[in-house]
Design a protein around this motif. Structure first.
Motif, PDB file in Angstrom:
ATOM      1  N   ILE A  37       0.855  -1.187   0.000  1.00 54.58           N
ATOM      2  CA  ILE A  37       0.000   0.000   0.000  1.00 54.58           C
ATOM      3  C   ILE A  37       0.897   1.246   0.000  1.00 54.58           C
ATOM      4  O   ILE A  37       0.658   2.217  -0.724  1.00 54.58           O
ATOM      5  CB  ILE A  37      -0.913   0.002   1.252  1.00 54.58           C
ATOM      6  N   ARG A  38       1.966   1.190   0.805  1.00 55.88           N
ATOM      7  CA  ARG A  38       2.871   2.328   0.942  1.00 55.88           C
ATOM      8  C   ARG A  38       3.590   2.644  -0.370  1.00 55.88           C
ATOM      9  O   ARG A  38       3.664   3.810  -0.792  1.00 55.88           O
ATOM     10  CB  ARG A  38       3.889   2.027   2.062  1.00 55.88           C
ATOM     11  N   SER A  39       4.101   1.602  -1.041  1.00 55.94           N
ATOM     12  CA  SER A  39       4.845   1.855  -2.288  1.00 55.94           C
ATOM     13  C   SER A  39       3.889   2.328  -3.390  1.00 55.94           C
ATOM     14  O   SER A  39       4.251   3.176  -4.213  1.00 55.94           O
ATOM     15  CB  SER A  39       5.613   0.594  -2.724  1.00 55.94           C
ATOM     16  N   GLY A  40       2.658   1.794  -3.385  1.00 56.57           N
ATOM     17  CA  GLY A  40       1.669   2.258  -4.356  1.00 56.57           C
ATOM     18  C   GLY A  40       1.328   3.720  -4.129  1.00 56.57           C
ATOM     19  O   GLY A  40       1.200   4.510  -5.075  1.00 56.57           O
ATOM     20  N   ALA A  41       1.173   4.088  -2.855  1.00 51.85           N
ATOM     21  CA  ALA A  41       0.853   5.477  -2.515  1.00 51.85           C
ATOM     22  C   ALA A  41       1.991   6.407  -2.914  1.00 51.85           C
ATOM     23  O   ALA A  41       1.763   7.502  -3.451  1.00 51.85           O
ATOM     24  CB  ALA A  41       0.582   5.586  -1.011  1.00 51.85           C
ATOM     25  N   ARG A  42       3.221   5.967  -2.682  1.00 52.66           N
ATOM     26  CA  ARG A  42       4.379   6.789  -3.032  1.00 52.66           C
ATOM     27  C   ARG A  42       4.408   7.050  -4.536  1.00 52.66           C
ATOM     28  O   ARG A  42       4.630   8.171  -4.981  1.00 52.66           O
ATOM     29  CB  ARG A  42       5.671   6.099  -2.573  1.00 52.66           C
ATOM     30  N   ARG A  43       4.158   6.007  -5.336  1.00 50.78           N
ATOM     31  CA  ARG A  43       4.124   6.196  -6.790  1.00 50.78           C
ATOM     32  C   ARG A  43       3.055   7.192  -7.206  1.00 50.78           C
ATOM     33  O   ARG A  43       3.234   7.958  -8.153  1.00 50.78           O
ATOM     34  CB  ARG A  43       3.813   4.868  -7.479  1.00 50.78           C
ATOM     35  N   ALA A  44       1.898   7.149  -6.521  1.00 47.76           N
ATOM     36  CA  ALA A  44       0.790   8.032  -6.879  1.00 47.76           C
ATOM     37  C   ALA A  44       0.951   9.418  -6.265  1.00 47.76           C
ATOM     38  O   ALA A  44       0.194  10.337  -6.603  1.00 47.76           O
ATOM     39  CB  ALA A  44      -0.532   7.415  -6.421  1.00 47.76           C
ATOM     40  N   GLY A  45       1.926   9.561  -5.359  1.00 45.42           N
ATOM     41  CA  GLY A  45       2.139  10.847  -4.721  1.00 45.42           C
ATOM     42  C   GLY A  45       1.043  11.215  -3.736  1.00 45.42           C
ATOM     43  O   GLY A  45       0.697  12.389  -3.577  1.00 45.42           O
TER      44      GLY A  45
END
Lengths: 204, 204
Positions: A37-45
């Motif tokens: 969830i964290r890495s996905g959120a980081r990609r989406a900013g």
């Protein structure tokens, strides 16, 4: 026209769409196990809490990526006329999801990612099953029954042979050829009846 | 009777069988990605070079684990009489591989492991395809053709729905029920003809 409050992102829908697009890329490059969830959120900013808010957990996020903005029932009706039968139209719609203009990456890569995630994490299989039951198999809320279950098994098997195992001649055939051969079986499973006489027989 | 040379393991066959048994356990507990030739050899108590000698690489070792000492064609012929048709017999044989007395772990866990490995590692898909072509689809060396390709797609789809996605009623049905419903489709794909009249129609 209603002006959104100051300081808010312009629209829920856009943020959600951006997260799904970023997550699709994350699952594609890092696999299901390698994505958080964290890495996905980081990609989406965006903040991870926003991803949790929209999608609940990683399985929910994955199902949203698989959704692909298609409604298989609607697509199938459009294609049934062109394909000659409802079953053949459903096969074309299924192949279009994974290799059509709206798909990303290599043809079939989304299907392979789905297979990998569902076989690695039982919660993904459960989330996908609930999604399919609600959206495709039985929007009225009942149990899927033999028809939808057998149709989904047949379609998944075609995807497996075409994209994962790359079994010839299924792997290199045109979608129309596959639809002509498999469509009658889908029709039979859907109708509880026989395949049309003389249609879609398998010859070597 | 020939006495094996001193200092050698008692027989090639036994060592090979021990390695396959140890590798099966390794793939089951650690997954395909988490298993190495070295860890498989350690479990079997042999030198890694011996594993390389017998199986080539990890994909080859995995295919040997998948082999399961079954010959699907022979099994199918035995079951065809009981099941009523060759197609239904093939479905029973397929399900027996993954949930019958000779299978290990939870019912279907071997199928799930196979799906996970083939979708994670293209070399596993390639090795499995070559194994199936040589042993099952086309022992005479030719290309598989539409018949075996469509049959394998249908069987894989049944395994997908029953073991991975657990779609009802396929997941909880008896092997005989599944065989009765899917068998006629297999017969049709194998023969290039129609399903028998009135047999195996799907009703909800």
């Amino acid at each position: 026209m209603v002006t959104p409050p100051l300081g808010r992102r312009p629209g829920k829908r856009d943020t959600r769409t951006e997260i799904v697009a970023a997550a699709r890329e994350a699952f594609r490059t890092d696999g299901y196990d390698g994505t958080t969830i964290r890495s996905g959120a980081r990609r989406a900013g965006v903040d991870p809490s926003l991803v949790h808010h929209y999608f609940g957990d990683k399985a929910g996020l994955f199902v949203a990526v698989m959704d692909l903005a298609h409604d298989p029932r609607r697509v199938s009706e459009q294609l049934a006329l062109r394909a000659g039968s409802k079953g053949a139209g459903l096969v074309l719609a299924f192949l279009d999801i994974w290799e059509g203009p709206a798909s990303t990456g290599e043809p079939g890569s989304g299907f392979i990612a789905m297979v990998q995630a569902a076989s690695s994490a039982p919660e993904v299989a459960t989330a996908l099953r609930e999604f399919l039951t609600e959206r495709v198999w039985r929007p009225d809320g009942g149990a899927p029954g033999w028809g939808p279950a057998l149709v989904s098994a047949q379609l998944a098997g075609v995807g497996w042979a075409r994209y994962v195992m790359r079994v010839e001649p299924i792997a290199s055939a045109t979608p129309e050829e596959v639809a002509a051969l498999v469509g009658p079986t889908i029709d039979r499973f859907m109708a509880g009846g026989q395949a049309p006489e003389g249609a879609g027989t398998a010859t070597e």
